[in-house]
Enzyme design. Structure first.
Site, short mmCIF file in Angstrom:
data_model
loop_
_atom_site.label_atom_id
_atom_site.label_comp_id
_atom_site.label_asym_id
_atom_site.label_seq_id
_atom_site.Cartn_x
_atom_site.Cartn_y
_atom_site.Cartn_z
N ARG A 14 0.82 -1.21 0.00
CA ARG A 14 0.00 0.00 0.00
C ARG A 14 0.86 1.26 0.00
NH1 ARG A 14 -2.17 -4.35 -0.43
NH2 ARG A 14 -4.30 -4.84 0.26
N ASP A 418 -15.09 -5.36 13.69
CA ASP A 418 -14.43 -5.49 12.39
C ASP A 418 -14.44 -6.97 12.03
OD1 ASP A 418 -12.54 -5.67 10.20
OD2 ASP A 418 -11.83 -3.69 10.79
N ASN A 426 -1.15 -5.39 6.31
CA ASN A 426 -1.67 -4.47 7.34
C ASN A 426 -0.57 -3.97 8.26
OD1 ASN A 426 -4.53 -6.65 7.77
ND2 ASN A 426 -4.27 -4.98 6.34
N ARG A 429 0.95 -0.30 8.47
CA ARG A 429 0.25 0.87 8.95
C ARG A 429 -0.51 0.63 10.25
NH1 ARG A 429 -1.03 -0.80 4.66
NH2 ARG A 429 -3.23 -1.18 5.10
N LYS A 442 -8.94 -8.77 13.60
CA LYS A 442 -8.43 -7.43 13.89
C LYS A 442 -8.99 -6.87 15.19
CE LYS A 442 -7.35 -5.74 9.23
NZ LYS A 442 -7.60 -4.68 8.23
N VAL A 466 -21.34 -3.88 10.24
CA VAL A 466 -22.47 -3.05 10.64
C VAL A 466 -23.27 -2.77 9.37
CG1 VAL A 466 -23.21 -0.91 11.74
CG2 VAL A 466 -21.14 -2.05 12.53
N ASP A 490 -13.25 2.04 5.08
CA ASP A 490 -12.54 2.32 3.83
C ASP A 490 -13.47 2.33 2.62
OD1 ASP A 490 -13.19 -0.31 3.62
OD2 ASP A 490 -11.16 -1.07 3.33
N CYS A 546 -19.44 -1.98 -23.90
CA CYS A 546 -18.88 -2.20 -25.24
C CYS A 546 -17.39 -1.89 -25.29
CB CYS A 546 -19.64 -1.36 -26.27
SG CYS A 546 -19.54 0.41 -26.00
#
Length: 966
Positions: A14, A418, A426, A429, A442, A466, A490, A546
């Site tokens: 990422r 989550d 992951n 970050r 998580k 949720v 996200d 198309c």
């Protein structure tokens, strides 16, 4: 990474999309000296270690104290005298993290700094900052210098990268390629964009040209532009060139930019006799002109001994990005000061008694010095629901822990949810996770890591989405116990749903998001602001069918086509196959029903899959080899047969002109690595869906057998599904099924397939191999410049570029707003934010004030209003309408429950419903206490449309209000 220069894509994927490989490799060769392990220093350490520099030296001479537990998330109660080194080091195995506790003062020999590419100082007195800055500035090449501090509610960042710092990419934006409508012959020549697309250029920038027909002199050349309109620009003299015919693409050329810095030693600051306070005054007088000087100095000086952790997080993200800029020359650096304050957080608190801010010997003393004991208690009692535990979620949990939100002893709580499991990508970050946590949930993992930071918290971790399907869990009763909802999501769809639930239950919501170096925060407060759903971004532009099917023009089209082929062949068809056989008792039963003339949806395609089902790996290779010819040879031949190259439209223009590209059939070549890759990857995926063991033996089989496969160009396309089925096709399907049954090949195993679900981050599963090779071959077929695997993965996987610096900054900013929500602050003190750390720019704005809809002169409502009517067992629809009129001054003309129209006067029979009870009309499920109804009202002027009203919550009895159930 530092030694081999290979980039671990499974970890950094990422971030690679934000910085690019060149910048990543430069970081991997760079060392950073970071002094001060307080609130700001540890944030910077976290972010730059996650980013993947080669080495970081953490310098601090101080011993840890209880105070630090509220500002440094890497300090624990059981080791308050220990350093944070080990916990920083475990963030990234590729980074060498060392510790220095040597004294650093005005007499220290600074020559040791020469081995670093960047020096970052926090919690350092001004005279020493100036001395070190001067030393770094004087080196050849200069050592990049950053000085930054947080003083309670005020902060500053200072950068000095030398007198001639070259930036290779000032903005980080991906240059757009646009098609050309026309180029005039003249001085200057004027370029027009096709389909009135905006070019987004600025005068002085340069563009390069390619694929122009007619005015071929421009192909491969670069020209500076003068913008004439959003759709046109001039490029200089084209009068001597050939006339423009058609086609052509232009692309922005990025040019490096040089920045000049001056040493902090030469900057003029107002100075007081207390060393370091001069910086503070310089900050606040620049940032906080809206307060009177006496109030300002009193407020700032009181807070200066403390620390506001969210402010440290925000500034830490910003300062960390400057470190990465210093090491890589990627993005525009600060010039040269940056200030950020949280005056709005403490402004309503400035007249509280001094005892409110006095230390009490616990982990919240630094926070208490800024916001007072009463506000701390409000945070301790807060009940928060956070949706999402990814990058922003981890940062938010860290901030909540330092703020002491949701403490068990004060009956506070944080509920998080989550459904995702932790992936290796992951870890770059989401700093609460470690390699040993991969494939764990998580939410529960983040909760456990957060409790290590602050064991006093009460955290309830769920694994649910949720969404409407979980409204029995996240019901109105659940929301009724909350003080605040936080989204760390996200995608827009999930945000819209959570926002609608928050508005329905009149709860404040804090939303934030990032994309690369960009970030935003949005604060939604009941009765004060608009909601997330009050505004809508323009929808993403979809690629016409198309275009994908026959006329790709750019690489994005070929990549999406390859993704669609993956979904069709390896996900949709196996799923359809399984559903069909799960719905029918046996193949014999299907055969009997078909022979009786019964039409069975999907039967022809399913029987075809069954009759052609491969049983060995070499069969899969043969199937993949046939797919090659179908996709990359027969399709091109069919198109060129239908539309020869000289085909012209009614107006005489060529059919095959930009953006249409004529295809070129591709002959299979065993020695071409791209051809080989497609067939092997496709065969591997066919083996997966048909449950055939796969091994590297496939390459030997391929070399010996598949090269000689002949394909019949006249046969019917095997995957073509026609809308109507002829009797011949029906007889063929029956015959195929009879043959399968008679040969005993209809076994339970053969009536099952294994659908594949595209997983972009697993390089061992062959998914990206197929998509990358299929996209590249289609690009070759249409003469489109191919994308590398990294770019293909981003587009095919719809990957959002991400980096820890912007995540930390956005979470810090939104956490400051959380304090305002807890304090019940007024509208004018809330702030939304947009920033782009690459440029860099930060814009703080007032939130959007809630709008009111007028029904009558004296009756209006906003999105936050909800009218309430209490009924009873015999309460009729007529009673309901009368009650609304009596309670709110206006009678409804229409009543709707969900999608069911309870009363619309013009509908036949609806007037009879007025005598029916609400219970009979609505038919509530057992235990349901109320429903939300939509009402509308007659317009004041005949002929106008009915006026919408607020939702009306109808309780089936007055007693049910105390035991609400959504």
């Amino acid at each position: 990474m530092a030694d081999s220069m290979d980039i671990d894509d499974s970890l950094y994927s990422r971030q690679r999309y934000v910085l690019g490989d060149s910048a990543m490799q430069q970081m991997a060769q760079s060392a950073v000296f970071l002094s001060g392990m307080g609130a700001l220093g540890v944030e910077i350490a976290k972010n730059i270690v996650l980013a993947g520099v080669k080495a970081v030296t953490l310098h601090d001479c101080k011993r840890c104290e209880v105070w630090d537990l509220g500002t440094n998330f890497f300090i624990r109660e059981e080791d308050v005298v220990e350093a944070v080194h080990s916990r920083v080091a475990e963030l990234n195995p590729y980074v060498q993290v060392s510790v220095s506790t040597d004294v650093l003062d005005d007499s220290t020999d600074l020559s040791f700094l020469k081995r670093y590419q960047c020096v970052v100082l926090t919690e350092t007195k001004l005279s020493l900052q100036k001395r070190i800055n001067h030393f770094c500035h004087s080196q050849q090449p200069p050592i990049k210098f950053i000085g930054c501090d947080v003083f309670g509610i005020c902060s500053r960042v200072f950068c000095d990268f030398g007198e001639a710092f070259e930036v290779s990419d000032p903005t980080g934006e991906e240059p757009k390629e646009l098609f050309i409508q026309n180029i005039s012959q003249g001085n200057p020549g004027v370029v027009m964009c096709m389909d009135s697309r905006t070019h987004g250029l600025q005068t002085g920038q340069s563009v390069c040209f390619k694929e122009i027909n007619g005015m071929t002199e421009l192909n491969g050349t670069t020209h500076q532009v003068t913008v004439l309109s959003p759709y046109s620009f001039a490029i200089g003299d084209t009068s001597s060139f050939q006339a423009f015919a058609h086609g052509g693409i232009f692309r922005l050329v990025k040019t490096p930019k040089t920045f000049n810095f001056v040493c902090e030693h030469h900057l003029q600051l107002v100075c007081f006799n207390i060393d370091g306070f001069c910086i503070l005054i310089h900050i606040v007088t620049s940032c906080c002109a809206h307060l009177q000087t006496s109030e300002l100095v009193r407020c700032v000086s009181r807070c200066a001994r403390g620390c506001l952790p969210p402010l440290a997080a925000a500034v830490g993200g910003i300062a960390s990005q400057e470190v990465l800029k210093a090491l890589t020359g990627k993005f525009s650096p600060l010039q040269q000061w940056f200030y950020l304050d949280a005056i709005e957080v403490v402004q309503p608190l400035q007249y509280l008694p001094a005892e409110e801010f006095a230390p009490r010997g616990d982990r919240y003393d630094a926070l208490r010095a800024c916001i007072g004991e009463s506000m701390c208690l409000k945070l301790h009692k807060f009940r928060v629901f956070m949706v999402g535990c990814g990058a922003i979620g981890c940062e938010m949990l860290k901030n909540l822990a330092l703020l002491g939100v949701g403490l068990s002893r004060h009956s506070g709580e944080i509920c998080i949810t989550d459904p995702d499991l932790i992936e290796k990508s992951n870890l770059n970050r989401q700093f609460l996770f470690r390699p040993q946590h991969i494939q764990r949930p998580k939410s529960t993992t983040a909760a456990a890591a957060t409790l290590e930071i602050n064991p006093e918290m009460q955290i309830d971790a769920h694994l649910n989405k949720v969404c409407p399907a979980t409204e029995d869990i996240y019901s109105d009763a659940f929301f009724s116990h909350l003080n605040l909802v936080v989204t760390a999501l996200d995608n827009v769809e999930a945000r819209r749903y959570v926002d609608s639930r928050s508005v329905s239950n009149q709860k404040a919501l804090l939303d934030s998001g990032t994309m690369g170096t960009k970030g935003h925060t949005e604060i939604i407060v009941p009765y004060l602001t608009e909601s997330y759903n009050s505004h809508r971004d323009p929808p993403e532009e979809e690629i016409p069918f198309c275009t994908l099917k026959s006329f790709p023009a750019v690489i994005e089209h070929t990549i999406q086509w390859a993704r669609d082929k993956f979904e069709s062949a390896f996900s949709h068809k196996p799923s359809m196959y399984n559903m069909f056989w799960q719905s029918h008792s046996s193949a014999q039963d299907v055969l009997q029903r078909m022979m009786a003339g019964e039409s069975m949806e999907g039967s022809f395609q399913v029987i075809k899959l069954l009759s052609r089902r491969p049983t060995h790996l070499d069969h899969c290779l043969a199937l993949a080899r046939l797919k090659f010819d179908k996709y990359f040879k027969r399709k091109a031949l069919q198109l060129l047969h239908s539309f020869p190259l000289d085909t012209r439209l009614k107006d005489g223009s060529l059919f095959w002109q930009s953006p249409k590209r004529p295809p070129s059939p591709i002959e299979f070549d065993l020695n071409d690595p791209l051809h080989f890759s497609f067939v092997v990857s496709a065969a591997r995926l066919f083996a997966d869906i048909y449950n055939i063991p796969y091994s590297e033996e496939v390459k030997r089989i391929f070399n010996t057998s598949i090269w000689h496969i002949e394909t019949d160009e006249t046969v019917k396309k095997p995957d073509q599904l026609k809308m109507t089925v002829s009797s011949e096709e029906e007889r063929e399907a029956i015959s195929q099924l009879q043959e399968a049954i008679s040969s005993n090949s209809v076994t339970p195993e053969r009536l099952r397939m294994t659908p594949l679900f595209f997983e972009k981050d697993d390089d061992t599963n062959g998914h990206m191999d197929f998509v990358a090779s299929a996209s590249a071959l289609r690009a070759q077929m249409y003469a489109i410049e191919a994308a590398d695997r990294l770019q293909t993965k981003r587009i095919a996987g719809k990957i959002i570029p991400a980096i820890a610096t912007s995540t930390a900054a956005v979470a810090g900013l939104v956490s400051m707003e959380l304090i305002k929500v807890a304090g019940g602050y007024g509208f004018e003190l809330f702030k939304n934010c947009f920033f782009n750390l690459a440029i860099p720019v930060m814009v703080l704005t007032e939130t959007a004030q809630v709008k009111r809809t007028q029904i009558r002169d004296d009756i209006s409502f906003s999105i936050w209003d909800r009218w309430t009517i209490f009924g009873h067992e015999d309460f009729t629809l007529s009673d309901f309408m009368s009650a609304v009129k009596e309670e709110y001054g206006i009678e409804p003309t229409m009543v709707v429950h969900g999608v069911k129209m309870l009363y619309v006067p013009v509908m036949p029979g609806h007037n009879k419903r007025l005598k029916l009870t609400m219970h009979k009309l609505i038919k509530p499920s057992a235990g349901r206490k109320y429903v939300d109804l939509t009402v509308s009202f007659a317009p004041e002027v005949d002929g106008d449309e009915d006026l919408p009203g607020p939702p009306v919550r109808y309780y089936f009895s007055r007693e049910s209000k105390s035991g609400e159930k959504a």
